[in-house]
Enzyme design. Structure first.
Site, PDB file in Angstrom:
ATOM      1  N   SER A  72     -22.779  14.565 -81.508  1.00  0.00           N
ATOM      2  CA  SER A  72     -22.307  13.475 -80.647  1.00  0.00           C
ATOM      3  C   SER A  72     -23.383  12.836 -79.784  1.00  0.00           C
ATOM      4  O   SER A  72     -23.096  11.856 -79.090  1.00  0.00           O
ATOM      5  CB  SER A  72     -21.178  13.975 -79.744  1.00  0.00           C
ATOM      6  OG  SER A  72     -19.985  14.108 -80.479  1.00  0.00           O
ATOM      7  N   LYS A  75     -23.807   9.130 -80.003  1.00  0.00           N
ATOM      8  CA  LYS A  75     -23.077   8.153 -79.194  1.00  0.00           C
ATOM      9  C   LYS A  75     -23.978   7.424 -78.197  1.00  0.00           C
ATOM     10  O   LYS A  75     -23.560   6.419 -77.609  1.00  0.00           O
ATOM     11  CB  LYS A  75     -21.909   8.839 -78.501  1.00  0.00           C
ATOM     12  CG  LYS A  75     -20.835   9.251 -79.498  1.00  0.00           C
ATOM     13  CD  LYS A  75     -19.866  10.299 -78.972  1.00  0.00           C
ATOM     14  CE  LYS A  75     -18.909  10.704 -80.104  1.00  0.00           C
ATOM     15  NZ  LYS A  75     -18.110  11.896 -79.767  1.00  0.00           N
ATOM     16  N   SER A 127     -16.606  12.514 -74.849  1.00  0.00           N
ATOM     17  CA  SER A 127     -17.142  12.490 -76.210  1.00  0.00           C
ATOM     18  C   SER A 127     -16.084  12.159 -77.254  1.00  0.00           C
ATOM     19  O   SER A 127     -16.017  12.775 -78.329  1.00  0.00           O
ATOM     20  CB  SER A 127     -17.811  13.830 -76.541  1.00  0.00           C
ATOM     21  OG  SER A 127     -18.743  13.676 -77.588  1.00  0.00           O
ATOM     22  N   LYS A 232     -26.017  13.220 -72.539  1.00  0.00           N
ATOM     23  CA  LYS A 232     -24.963  13.401 -73.543  1.00  0.00           C
ATOM     24  C   LYS A 232     -25.053  14.762 -74.232  1.00  0.00           C
ATOM     25  O   LYS A 232     -26.138  15.243 -74.551  1.00  0.00           O
ATOM     26  CB  LYS A 232     -25.062  12.293 -74.601  1.00  0.00           C
ATOM     27  CG  LYS A 232     -23.904  12.275 -75.576  1.00  0.00           C
ATOM     28  CD  LYS A 232     -22.618  11.823 -74.912  1.00  0.00           C
ATOM     29  CE  LYS A 232     -21.400  12.030 -75.804  1.00  0.00           C
ATOM     30  NZ  LYS A 232     -20.997  13.456 -75.916  1.00  0.00           N
TER      31      LYS A 232
END
Length: 409
Positions: A72, A75, A127, A232
């Site tokens: 993720s 992203k 997320s 993140k």
């Protein structure tokens, strides 16, 4: 015979004015004092990097250029493309594909309505893979169309070892990046104030169909480690545990990336180890101040040594190209090994054009070249004409004759 000899002497002395022989000087200055040093940490993560943001200097690296799945943390790029191609206030109607996306989720259902801005919060805080697909369809018309935009942006940023297939990062063989390129993505994204604000938020309330929903940031270091302001988390079976962290303390602003940690505890520990290692061993040094000071001292001591042949004047004005960086990160063990070396041509031949490079200043740390800047002449220096030479000879005729007489005695 004597008249011929005098004529030869006059020609010889005039020719001396035309000689242009390069002469070089070196100036070295040391600055600062040494501090405590610690060893690089051993980490579980398969790949990792720490970069300083203003210069992109690598302060730690482990397999940082090896292509890896990144889960993720994908992203980050998803957000970049959305922020540069969508209106935050646009309302998005959730498709069946978006609502059916598995993994971590914001909890969207088919036909839900939500703004782009709130989708970004859902994407970056909790997320949400469903948020990722919704944004991809809104901006790129489809997941596949959005992936093309992601890859185009990667190309624009000169990321040659990154390739995107999805907006969420669920495992695909041809979906990958490197720790180094992921750090550059994060640095680029953080220059966008909206992105920076979102990833630094611990808790937020989104609105879905007019109803509020509280969400929390999955970044375990945010609010728990001094100076952390993003970025993140990531996890898939193929990528294992991943974390991108931005941290600023004083003037030192870094991005830390760990990829492929075996557990969440390992990614947390690895990130913390790397962050503390960097802040214990590096500091930002004002190199612009060092360069300008050393150059000013050198110029004061050497300006009178310049000679300009074929010119009406011996005046020269010097400046140095401005350093692209004001501060750079330097390891504590090299703080007392900062050097400036100046190489400059003292004898010039007119014409000398304005802003012509006549030398250079090199900044070295522990004898390794870090930066090289041109030294410029900032005025136009015109060449003497034949009339000027004749005038010179007449003005100095007595001295030249006396000198030639001495030679013929």
């Amino acid at each position: 015979m004597k008249q011929k000899l005098k004529f030869i002497c006059i020609c010889f002395l005039s020719t001396l004015l035309l000689i242009n022989t390069p002469v070089y000087c070196n100036s070295i200055s040391n600055n600062g004092s040494s501090n405590s040093i610690s060893k690089e940490p051993s980490i579980n993560s398969r790949a990792a990097i720490v970069i300083e943001r203003s210069t992109h200097t690598i302060l730690f690296g482990k397999n940082e250029n090896i292509e890896k799945k990144m889960a993720s943390t994908t992203k980050i790029m998803t957000s970049i493309v959305v922020l540069e191609n969508a209106n935050l206030n646009d309302t998005v109607k959730i498709s069946k594909r978006s609502a059916g996306t598995g993994g971590s989720r914001l909890g969207l259902k088919t036909s839900d309505k939500i703004t782009v801005k709130d989708l970004l919060y859902g994407l970056l805080l909790c997320s949400g893979n469903d948020s990722a697909v919704a944004l991809a369809e809104h901006v790129g018309d489809s997941v596949e169309g959005f992936a093309e935009l992601m890859n185009k942006k990667a190309s624009d940023l000169r990321l040659t070892h990154s390739h995107f297939v999805t907006p969420h990062g669920l495992d695909k063989d041809d979906h990958y990046t490197t720790a180094y390129e992921l750090s550059l993505m994060a640095d680029y994204a953080l220059k966008n104030e909206t992105f920076k604000s979102i990833v630094s938020t611990k808790n937020y309330t989104v609105t879905i169909n007019g109803n509020p929903k509280n969400i929390k940031n999955t970044n375990e270091l945010l609010g728990n480690l001094n100076g952390v302001y993003g970025v993140k988390t990531g996890f898939t079976n193929g990528a294992n545990r991943c974390l991108v962290t931005s941290v600023k303390r004083g003037k030192l602003d870094i991005i830390c990336v760990v990829l492929g940690a075996d557990t969440k505890n390992f990614r947390t520990q690895d990130s913390t180890k790397l962050i503390e290692y960097v802040f214990n061993n590096y500091q930002m040094i004002n190199i612009k101040e060092i360069i300008n000071k050393d150059f000013a001292n050198w110029k004061e001591n050497n300006i009178s040594n310049f000679s300009i042949t074929k010119s009406k004047t011996n005046n020269i004005q010097l400046s140095i190209i401005e350093s692209p960086y004001e501060y750079i990160p330097i390891n504590n063990q090299y703080i007392d090994k900062i050097q400036t070396e100046i190489d400059c041509n003292f004898i010039l031949s007119a014409p000398v054009i304005r802003n012509q490079s006549i030398g250079s200043l090199s900044l070295k740390i522990n004898n390794e070249l870090v930066l090289k800047l041109d030294i410029l002449n900032t005025i136009t220096i015109e060449k003497k004409t034949i009339k000027s030479y004749i005038s010179y000879i007449f003005r100095n005729y007595t001295s030249i004759i006396n000198f030639s007489n001495l030679l013929t005695l």
